[in-house]
Design a protein around this motif. Structure first.
Motif, PDB file in Angstrom:
ATOM      1  N   ARG A  29     105.872  55.628 -14.074  1.00  5.60           N
ATOM      2  CA  ARG A  29     107.190  55.035 -14.300  1.00  5.60           C
ATOM      3  C   ARG A  29     107.853  54.889 -12.938  1.00  5.60           C
ATOM      4  O   ARG A  29     108.625  55.746 -12.518  1.00  5.60           O
ATOM      5  CB  ARG A  29     108.065  55.883 -15.208  1.00  5.60           C
ATOM      6  CG  ARG A  29     109.404  55.184 -15.490  1.00  5.60           C
ATOM      7  CD  ARG A  29     110.347  56.021 -16.302  1.00  5.60           C
ATOM      8  NE  ARG A  29     111.537  55.219 -16.619  1.00  5.60           N
ATOM      9  CZ  ARG A  29     112.635  55.718 -17.145  1.00  5.60           C
ATOM     10  NH1 ARG A  29     112.720  56.995 -17.440  1.00  5.60           N
ATOM     11  NH2 ARG A  29     113.672  54.943 -17.382  1.00  5.60           N
ATOM     12  N   VAL A  31     110.309  54.310 -10.096  1.00 10.00           N
ATOM     13  CA  VAL A  31     111.772  54.299 -10.007  1.00 10.00           C
ATOM     14  C   VAL A  31     112.114  53.466  -8.770  1.00 10.00           C
ATOM     15  O   VAL A  31     111.923  53.904  -7.637  1.00 10.00           O
ATOM     16  CB  VAL A  31     112.342  55.725  -9.909  1.00 10.00           C
ATOM     17  CG1 VAL A  31     113.855  55.687  -9.746  1.00 10.00           C
ATOM     18  CG2 VAL A  31     111.941  56.541 -11.141  1.00 10.00           C
ATOM     19  N   TRP A  33     114.771  51.441  -6.506  1.00 15.76           N
ATOM     20  CA  TRP A  33     116.205  51.469  -6.236  1.00 15.76           C
ATOM     21  C   TRP A  33     116.485  50.924  -4.836  1.00 15.76           C
ATOM     22  O   TRP A  33     116.929  51.637  -3.957  1.00 15.76           O
ATOM     23  CB  TRP A  33     116.719  52.906  -6.363  1.00 15.76           C
ATOM     24  CG  TRP A  33     118.172  53.012  -6.691  1.00 15.76           C
ATOM     25  CD1 TRP A  33     119.202  53.038  -5.803  1.00 15.76           C
ATOM     26  CD2 TRP A  33     118.750  53.109  -7.985  1.00 15.76           C
ATOM     27  NE1 TRP A  33     120.396  53.135  -6.476  1.00 15.76           N
ATOM     28  CE2 TRP A  33     120.147  53.187  -7.815  1.00 15.76           C
ATOM     29  CE3 TRP A  33     118.224  53.123  -9.275  1.00 15.76           C
ATOM     30  CZ2 TRP A  33     121.019  53.294  -8.892  1.00 15.76           C
ATOM     31  CZ3 TRP A  33     119.087  53.234 -10.333  1.00 15.76           C
ATOM     32  CH2 TRP A  33     120.464  53.312 -10.146  1.00 15.76           C
ATOM     33  N   PRO A  47     109.890  60.919  -6.977  1.00 13.98           N
ATOM     34  CA  PRO A  47     110.746  61.393  -8.068  1.00 13.98           C
ATOM     35  C   PRO A  47     110.205  62.680  -8.688  1.00 13.98           C
ATOM     36  O   PRO A  47     108.992  62.895  -8.741  1.00 13.98           O
ATOM     37  CB  PRO A  47     110.687  60.250  -9.095  1.00 13.98           C
ATOM     38  CG  PRO A  47     110.229  59.065  -8.330  1.00 13.98           C
ATOM     39  CD  PRO A  47     109.350  59.593  -7.237  1.00 13.98           C
ATOM     40  N   VAL A  51     113.995  62.852 -12.851  1.00 16.48           N
ATOM     41  CA  VAL A  51     114.181  61.458 -12.421  1.00 16.48           C
ATOM     42  C   VAL A  51     113.205  60.554 -13.174  1.00 16.48           C
ATOM     43  O   VAL A  51     113.561  59.449 -13.592  1.00 16.48           O
ATOM     44  CB  VAL A  51     114.013  61.343 -10.895  1.00 16.48           C
ATOM     45  CG1 VAL A  51     114.013  59.885 -10.455  1.00 16.48           C
ATOM     46  CG2 VAL A  51     115.104  62.132 -10.180  1.00 16.48           C
ATOM     47  N   HIS A  52     111.986  61.019 -13.372  1.00 17.70           N
ATOM     48  CA  HIS A  52     110.994  60.265 -14.148  1.00 17.70           C
ATOM     49  C   HIS A  52     111.536  59.971 -15.547  1.00 17.70           C
ATOM     50  O   HIS A  52     111.416  58.847 -16.046  1.00 17.70           O
ATOM     51  CB  HIS A  52     109.698  61.083 -14.242  1.00 17.70           C
ATOM     52  CG  HIS A  52     108.673  60.517 -15.166  1.00 17.70           C
ATOM     53  ND1 HIS A  52     107.869  59.456 -14.817  1.00 17.70           N
ATOM     54  CD2 HIS A  52     108.321  60.855 -16.429  1.00 17.70           C
ATOM     55  CE1 HIS A  52     107.054  59.164 -15.830  1.00 17.70           C
ATOM     56  NE2 HIS A  52     107.317  60.000 -16.817  1.00 17.70           N
ATOM     57  N   GLY A  55     115.135  57.727 -14.863  1.00 15.69           N
ATOM     58  CA  GLY A  55     115.005  56.433 -14.204  1.00 15.69           C
ATOM     59  C   GLY A  55     115.956  56.214 -13.047  1.00 15.69           C
ATOM     60  O   GLY A  55     115.975  55.132 -12.462  1.00 15.69           O
ATOM     61  N   ARG A  56     116.767  57.238 -12.699  1.00 15.51           N
ATOM     62  CA  ARG A  56     117.656  57.144 -11.545  1.00 15.51           C
ATOM     63  C   ARG A  56     117.210  58.133 -10.488  1.00 15.51           C
ATOM     64  O   ARG A  56     117.010  59.310 -10.785  1.00 15.51           O
ATOM     65  CB  ARG A  56     119.104  57.467 -11.941  1.00 15.51           C
ATOM     66  CG  ARG A  56     119.858  56.265 -12.430  1.00 15.51           C
ATOM     67  CD  ARG A  56     121.317  56.581 -12.607  1.00 15.51           C
ATOM     68  NE  ARG A  56     121.471  57.558 -13.690  1.00 15.51           N
ATOM     69  CZ  ARG A  56     122.629  58.101 -14.035  1.00 15.51           C
ATOM     70  NH1 ARG A  56     123.728  57.794 -13.390  1.00 15.51           N
ATOM     71  NH2 ARG A  56     122.698  58.954 -15.030  1.00 15.51           N
ATOM     72  N   PRO A  57     117.097  57.705  -9.226  1.00 15.60           N
ATOM     73  CA  PRO A  57     116.634  58.621  -8.176  1.00 15.60           C
ATOM     74  C   PRO A  57     117.661  59.711  -7.885  1.00 15.60           C
ATOM     75  O   PRO A  57     118.867  59.484  -7.967  1.00 15.60           O
ATOM     76  CB  PRO A  57     116.442  57.703  -6.961  1.00 15.60           C
ATOM     77  CG  PRO A  57     117.300  56.520  -7.229  1.00 15.60           C
ATOM     78  CD  PRO A  57     117.363  56.360  -8.724  1.00 15.60           C
ATOM     79  N   CYS A  91     106.660  56.916  -8.181  1.00 11.41           N
ATOM     80  CA  CYS A  91     106.489  57.619  -9.452  1.00 11.41           C
ATOM     81  C   CYS A  91     106.446  59.126  -9.257  1.00 11.41           C
ATOM     82  O   CYS A  91     106.063  59.618  -8.195  1.00 11.41           O
ATOM     83  CB  CYS A  91     105.170  57.208 -10.115  1.00 11.41           C
ATOM     84  SG  CYS A  91     105.109  55.504 -10.681  1.00 11.41           S
TER      85      CYS A  91
END
Length: 195
Positions: A29, A31, A33, A47, A51-52, A55-57, A91
């Motif tokens: 997944r 991420v 940004w 991440p 975070v995984h 979805g936000r670092p 990821c």
């Protein structure tokens, strides 16, 4: 080609088999940004599990500590027009059998990093968070403590930082100069580049 780079990274599944073989047996997944024209680049490691999932670092206690170090709030931190977050691997690498974080797979940086940095363009301030980012960007293997202690050699364009993980609380206690000397200069520089 560059216009679709973030989408291509978000769709990347190069590490599917690698991640399936970890103790977490998770799927990739990425991420992603980053955008062109930002003022600050945060070059991190990879991440974590939180975070995984989100979805936000840096959406975890490490991120809270990093934002404190930077002297900014979450709204500023997550403003993608001002700050890009580009880890060495997009990821979560997974955990080993003992529950420790696995290192960021090198295939991620060798596949995507040069293109991602070109996509972002020139940035007035780069934060190198942790040893993996410092080794890649500074081409050094002298270790995090020595690299961060030599921060004045790279400022004001680059600031090497330890990873803000709770695991580094002991490091912070052993190196009080980090908070006393480096952080005030870093915060002033961040304020300057964001104005």
């Amino acid at each position: 080609m560059n216009a679709s780079l973030p989408s291509r990274i978000a769709d990347c599944r190069l590490c599917s088999d690698r991640f399936a073989g970890t103790a977490t047996a998770h799927s990739p997944r990425p991420v992603v940004w980053f955008r062109p024209g930002v003022r600050i680049l945060i070059a991190g490691q990879a991440p974590g599990m939180r975070v995984h999932n989100d979805g936000r670092p840096f959406f975890d206690p490490s991120g809270d500590r990093l934002r404190d170090w930077m002297g900014i709030d979450a709204e500023t931190f997550y403003d993608q027009t001002r700050i890009a977050i580009l880890p060495m691997a997009f990821c979560f690498p997974g955990y080993d059998a003992k529950g420790s974080d696995l290192p960021p797979p090198k295939i991620c940086s060798s596949t995507w990093r040069d293109d991602a940095l070109a996509h972002i363009g020139d940035v007035p301030l780069t934060l190198l968070v942790g040893g993996y980012a410092q080794t890649w960007h500074l081409r050094t293997r002298q270790g995090v403590t020595a690299t961060v202690a030599g921060w004045q050699d790279h400022a004001p364009a680059i600031f090497p930082l330890p990873h803000p993980s709770w695991r580094n609380t002991g490091w912070l206690k052993k190196n009080p100069w980090f908070e006393a000397e480096l952080l005030p200069v870093l915060r002033a520089r961040i304020k300057e580049v964001l104005e």
